[in-house]
Design an enzyme around this catalytic site. Structure first.
Site, PDB file in Angstrom:
ATOM      1  CG  PHE A 256      -1.973   1.003   1.246  1.00 50.77           C
ATOM      2  CD1 PHE A 256      -3.099   0.850   0.453  1.00 50.77           C
ATOM      3  CD2 PHE A 256      -1.869   2.141   2.033  1.00 50.77           C
ATOM      4  CE1 PHE A 256      -4.106   1.808   0.443  1.00 50.77           C
ATOM      5  CE2 PHE A 256      -2.871   3.106   2.041  1.00 50.77           C
ATOM      6  CZ  PHE A 256      -3.987   2.931   1.250  1.00 50.77           C
TER       7      PHE A 256
ATOM      8  CG  ASP B 112      -1.180  -1.927   6.898  1.00 48.87           C
ATOM      9  OD1 ASP B 112      -2.322  -2.144   7.335  1.00 48.87           O
ATOM     10  OD2 ASP B 112      -0.844  -0.851   6.372  1.00 48.87           O
TER      11      ASP B 112
ATOM     12  CE1 TYR C  14      -9.822   4.439   5.929  1.00 51.71           C
ATOM     13  CE2 TYR C  14      -8.728   5.494   7.780  1.00 51.71           C
ATOM     14  CZ  TYR C  14      -8.712   5.065   6.478  1.00 51.71           C
ATOM     15  OH  TYR C  14      -7.589   5.252   5.711  1.00 51.71           O
ATOM     16  CE  LYS C  15      -8.634   1.101   4.401  1.00 53.34           C
ATOM     17  NZ  LYS C  15      -7.194   0.963   4.316  1.00 53.34           N
TER      18      LYS C  15
ATOM     19  NE  ARG D  34     -10.833  -1.321  -3.204  1.00 51.08           N
ATOM     20  CZ  ARG D  34     -10.140  -0.681  -2.267  1.00 51.08           C
ATOM     21  NH1 ARG D  34      -9.008  -1.200  -1.798  1.00 51.08           N
ATOM     22  NH2 ARG D  34     -10.534   0.490  -1.802  1.00 51.08           N
TER      23      ARG D  34
HETATM   24  C1  LIG Z   1      -6.441   2.015   4.409  1.00 58.74           C
HETATM   25  C2  LIG Z   1      -5.044   1.635   4.641  1.00 58.74           C
HETATM   26  C3  LIG Z   1      -4.209   2.439   5.389  1.00 58.74           C
HETATM   27  C4  LIG Z   1      -4.740   3.729   5.941  1.00 58.74           C
HETATM   28  O1  LIG Z   1      -3.786   4.561   6.461  1.00 58.74           O
HETATM   29  P1  LIG Z   1      -4.244   5.854   7.273  1.00 58.74           P
HETATM   30  O2  LIG Z   1      -2.982   6.502   7.587  1.00 58.74           O
HETATM   31  O3  LIG Z   1      -4.969   5.365   8.500  1.00 58.74           O
HETATM   32  O4  LIG Z   1      -5.141   6.647   6.386  1.00 58.74           O
HETATM   33  C5  LIG Z   1      -2.919   2.022   5.618  1.00 58.74           C
HETATM   34  N1  LIG Z   1      -2.465   0.851   5.098  1.00 58.74           N
HETATM   35  C6  LIG Z   1      -3.257   0.051   4.367  1.00 58.74           C
HETATM   36  C7  LIG Z   1      -2.738  -1.232   3.831  1.00 58.74           C
HETATM   37  C8  LIG Z   1      -4.560   0.422   4.100  1.00 58.74           C
HETATM   38  O5  LIG Z   1      -5.345  -0.366   3.370  1.00 58.74           O
END
Ligand SMILES: *Cc1c(COP(=O)(O)O)cnc(C)c1O
Length: 406
Positions: free
Chosen positions: A123, A193, A218-219, A365
């Site tokens: 990511f 992560d 938030y997911k 997606r």
């Molecule tokens: C959504 C997501 C994030 C989000 O990072 P924030 O700093 O909390 O916005 C980080 N890593 C992955 C793999 C994600 O899918």
């Protein structure tokens, strides 16, 4: 498969009652809970209570009277069973990006080694944060390798193996215990992560051999837009690690107002500043949506929804290639399909009330959050995709216009 099979599966769904814990607008097919979880029904009242009674009436006394000061730990206690970790090994607060920074720097301080090994398709924020650390500490190297070269790249110079458990694009799911133990065997620490895992898959931070983890609130945890994230550190490392952000909330005794920093015991040292109470109130409502559920059913349902969508799509849109693993054990809770006009197709679907999202390059997606997604939603989404493709409505020019957020 058909709408009738979808309805029959909904009738047999052991998690079906969980959907009532959310407010999903009538008629909307929401397949984006992997980007922003649906709103828990309990969230508005929980937030209103914090704003009106606690902030409004009791003001600063609420830090004690309403336990604001312990709210991160209360949330950790509710998160513990979802990720299978002792709440004392979890800390809630800040964004995933900030927590990654804190853990990477702290973990580099633990080892004499200087290489962070990661997957080239990780990511972006994970790559950016690690690469920023190499600018801050020029002796640190970020090494990016393709997925199939991770294990052979684990050598005696690797300090940290940093991976995302479920790939945000393809949905590919790494084998966390095997890779954590491969890292361990070469003397490296593993940092996972689990943003696309927590709340969607059955997982065990304590049982997977992970040294550290971060994840998004938030997911699939339904904590609301920009919800605080969480981090995990295996117990034996906690006292040996120091946060690079030595803030007063991570101090052993913040209200002594001592001139020098002395880290709190355990995970609390990774707190930096004052936690956002309003955001934590919303996150607590999100975590409450898991209460009393058999968490083993989460992954079963995620797998079954994915299999069902693959079948429905093969039947209704046979020309649309699946770009996610076919085997459920190799994927998380979302699927991607490829099309050169993926962006416009997603916009046309949104106009029809079917919410998925677009990811570069050319990927549609669809997140199948197990608490809120019904089999009939999946069937109806597959039918809508087939209609949009057959009618060509996505070629209309206004569907090609890019917004700031895709
Ligand atoms: C959504 C997501 C994030 C989000 O990072 P924030 O700093 O909390 O916005 C980080 N890593 C992955 C793999 C994600 O899918």
């Amino acid at each position: 498969v058909s709408l009738a099979t979808a309805r029959a599966r909904d009738a047999d769904d052991r998690l079906a009652q969980a959907r009532d814990r959310f407010s999903v607008p009538d008629g909307l097919i929401y397949l984006d809970g992997n980007s922003l979880g649906a709103m828990p029904r309990g969230a508005p009242a929980r937030i209103a209570r914090t704003v009106e009674r606690e902030w409004g009436d009791d003001l600063i006394t609420s830090w004690n009277r309403h336990g604001w000061i312990d709210l991160p730990q209360r949330c950790a206690a509710k998160l513990g069973p979802i990720v299978d970790a002792d709440p004392d090994d979890l800390l809630i607060g800040d964004s995933t990006s900030v927590n990654l920074f804190k853990l990477l720097v702290a973990a580099l301080g633990l080892t004499g080694r200087r290489v962070i090994l990661t997957e080239e398709g990780n990511f972006p924020t994970d790559l950016y944060v690690a690469s920023g650390i190499t600018r801050l500490f020029p002796d640190v190297e970020l090494r990016r390798v393709p997925r199939d070269r991770i294990v052979e790249s684990l050598g005696s110079d690797i300090a940290i193996l940093m991976l995302t458990h479920v790939d945000y694009r393809s949905g590919w799911r790494h084998h966390m215990p095997a890779l954590s133990s491969a890292a361990w065997d070469c003397g490296a620490l593993s940092l996972w992560d689990v943003s696309h895992t927590a709340g969607a898959m059955s997982m065990s931070l304590s049982g997977s051999g992970a040294d550290m983890a971060v994840g998004c609130g938030y997911k699939y945890l339904n904590g609301g837009p920009g919800a605080p994230s969480f981090c995990y550190i295996r117990r034996e490392w906690q006292e040996k690690m120091r946060s690079p952000i030595e803030g007063w909330m991570g101090h052993a005794n913040p209200f002594d107002f001592a001139p020098d920093y002395s880290p709190a015991a355990g995970m609390k040292r990774f707190l930096a500043g004052t936690p956002s109470i309003l955001a934590l109130a919303a996150l607590e409502a999100g975590l409450d949506t898991f209460e009393g559920l058999n968490l083993d059913h989460l992954e079963d349902k995620a797998d079954a929804l994915g299999d069902f969508m693959i079948e429905a799509m093969a039947q209704l849109c046979p020309d649309l290639p699946l770009a996610s693993p076919r085997r459920a054990v190799d994927r998380g809770s979302h699927l991607v399909f490829e099309h050169p006009d993926a962006y416009a197709i997603i916009q046309a679907l949104i106009a029809r009330g079917v919410i998925g999202d677009y990811r570069e390059p050319g990927l549609m997606r669809f997140g199948l959050a197990p608490l809120t997604t019904r089999y009939q939603d999946v069937w109806n989404a597959a039918s809508a995709i087939a209609d949009v493709l057959a009618s060509g409505e996505y070629t209309s020019s206004h569907f090609a216009r890019r917004s700031a957020v895709t």
